[in-house]
Motif scaffolding. Sequence first.
Motif, PDB file in Angstrom:
ATOM      1  N   UNK A 128      34.232  40.263  41.732  1.00 28.52           N
ATOM      2  CA  UNK A 128      35.646  40.224  42.090  1.00 28.52           C
ATOM      3  C   UNK A 128      36.054  38.891  42.701  1.00 28.52           C
ATOM      4  N   UNK A 129      35.095  38.147  43.237  1.00 34.95           N
ATOM      5  CA  UNK A 129      35.416  36.948  44.006  1.00 34.95           C
ATOM      6  C   UNK A 129      35.575  35.707  43.151  1.00 34.95           C
ATOM      7  N   UNK A 130      34.737  35.551  42.117  1.00 36.77           N
ATOM      8  CA  UNK A 130      34.659  34.267  41.427  1.00 36.77           C
ATOM      9  C   UNK A 130      35.126  34.342  39.981  1.00 36.77           C
ATOM     10  N   UNK A 131      35.854  33.302  39.591  1.00 33.84           N
ATOM     11  CA  UNK A 131      36.278  33.157  38.205  1.00 33.84           C
ATOM     12  C   UNK A 131      35.389  32.107  37.549  1.00 33.84           C
ATOM     13  N   UNK A 132      34.749  32.486  36.468  1.00 29.67           N
ATOM     14  CA  UNK A 132      33.931  31.528  35.737  1.00 29.67           C
ATOM     15  C   UNK A 132      34.314  31.572  34.274  1.00 29.67           C
ATOM     16  N   UNK A 133      33.350  31.913  33.451  1.00 32.57           N
ATOM     17  CA  UNK A 133      33.597  32.229  32.046  1.00 32.57           C
ATOM     18  C   UNK A 133      32.895  33.548  31.774  1.00 32.57           C
ATOM     19  N   UNK A 134      33.487  34.365  30.945  1.00 27.17           N
ATOM     20  CA  UNK A 134      33.050  35.754  30.829  1.00 27.17           C
ATOM     21  C   UNK A 134      31.584  35.869  30.417  1.00 27.17           C
ATOM     22  N   UNK A 135      31.149  35.095  29.443  1.00 23.64           N
ATOM     23  CA  UNK A 135      29.770  35.206  28.972  1.00 23.64           C
ATOM     24  C   UNK A 135      28.765  34.804  30.055  1.00 23.64           C
TER      25      UNK A 135
END
Length: 379
Positions: A128-135
């Motif tokens: 919930x905290x970090x946005x990265x890339x889905x894969x």
Amino acid sequence: MTKHSFNYYGYSKDSYIECASLIRSTNRKHITIVHSWFLIVNIFYFLFALFNFFGVTQERAFFYMTYIAINIVFGTWQLAFRKTAEKHRYVSVFMSILILLSYGIFCSIAQPYMPATMFLILLILTSLSYIGQMYIMIFISIMSSGVFILTSYTYKTFSIAYHDSYNAVIAVTLAITLHYTFQRARIAQFILYQRDLQTKNELDIKSSFDSLTMLLNRGRFFSVVEKILPKCAEEFMALCLIDLDGFKEINDTLGHQMGDKVIQIVGRTIIKVMDVNAEGKVVSDWDLNRKLTIAGRLGGDEFILLIRDITTKEEAFAKVEGIMTELRNVKFDGLNGIRGSVGITEIKKEDKDIDDAYKRADDALYKSKRAGKNQINFG
């Protein structure tokens, strides 16, 4: 049509990249929040271990102290070396996830007779905290859960390890689902914010710049100058008024389209010779402490300049003379040069506001007009 991608949470790569700065700032903010919480939790656990509170034994004190130290080192790197952390932003997020999930795994190992809970909580928290890339996030979630399950079967009885495995499968499925759903909604907010900001900037540009010349319009020029004067009171500056000679005749004999062309040429020449602030930039983003000339169109064939990056009247005269020389050499479609009368005055310390200097420059301009036009006079 732009291709949407699961890896970018159902948006195109271009849309994702446009939100990159917001993603970075959000991740950085969440690193601070999560690790502040993590530090406080470990301090409490450390104190519980020292005094044998709530079943936390003293043997666990070193473990909590170790993670307190790791958290402090990581937090110091984030704050003291912010530029480095910003440059290696993916490393920052990966290290944060590694610290948190390894903590959950070691907590599980330290309690071999109990089903683990801390790892599962931290897995959901990081999703919930970090946005990265889905894969990448799927890979991290599955790999860390695999290590968690493997350590459970290594250090725990089969029945407890089986219970951990079941919980881990549920948690990793939930974490991946929540991560995609939550971060997709967050990126939607980022995209909406970017569009609102772009619209605001476009409106700011339209309301600040003259459409023909892309110089500041009358109102915005004076509002910018009023901000500069008190900030740069010790700086040598000059105010310059330019009024084109024979502009009515140009309109009457060559047409209003030619008149507009003349106005555009004057604007471009001022921008080129005086190196004024680049057209199209949002005025609120200008660094007013930089010694850049500010130029505007008062209306019709009248132009105004606040000349900076000079130290004497002679330098101001030379710069304005450079503009007028270029304009005199303009020749096309029946137009044999563009001429104008100019009035210049030094901005004085005793000037209460721009109005005092404007009056002196205006008087100097009309002195040029009365003396036969096509001249530069100081007031």
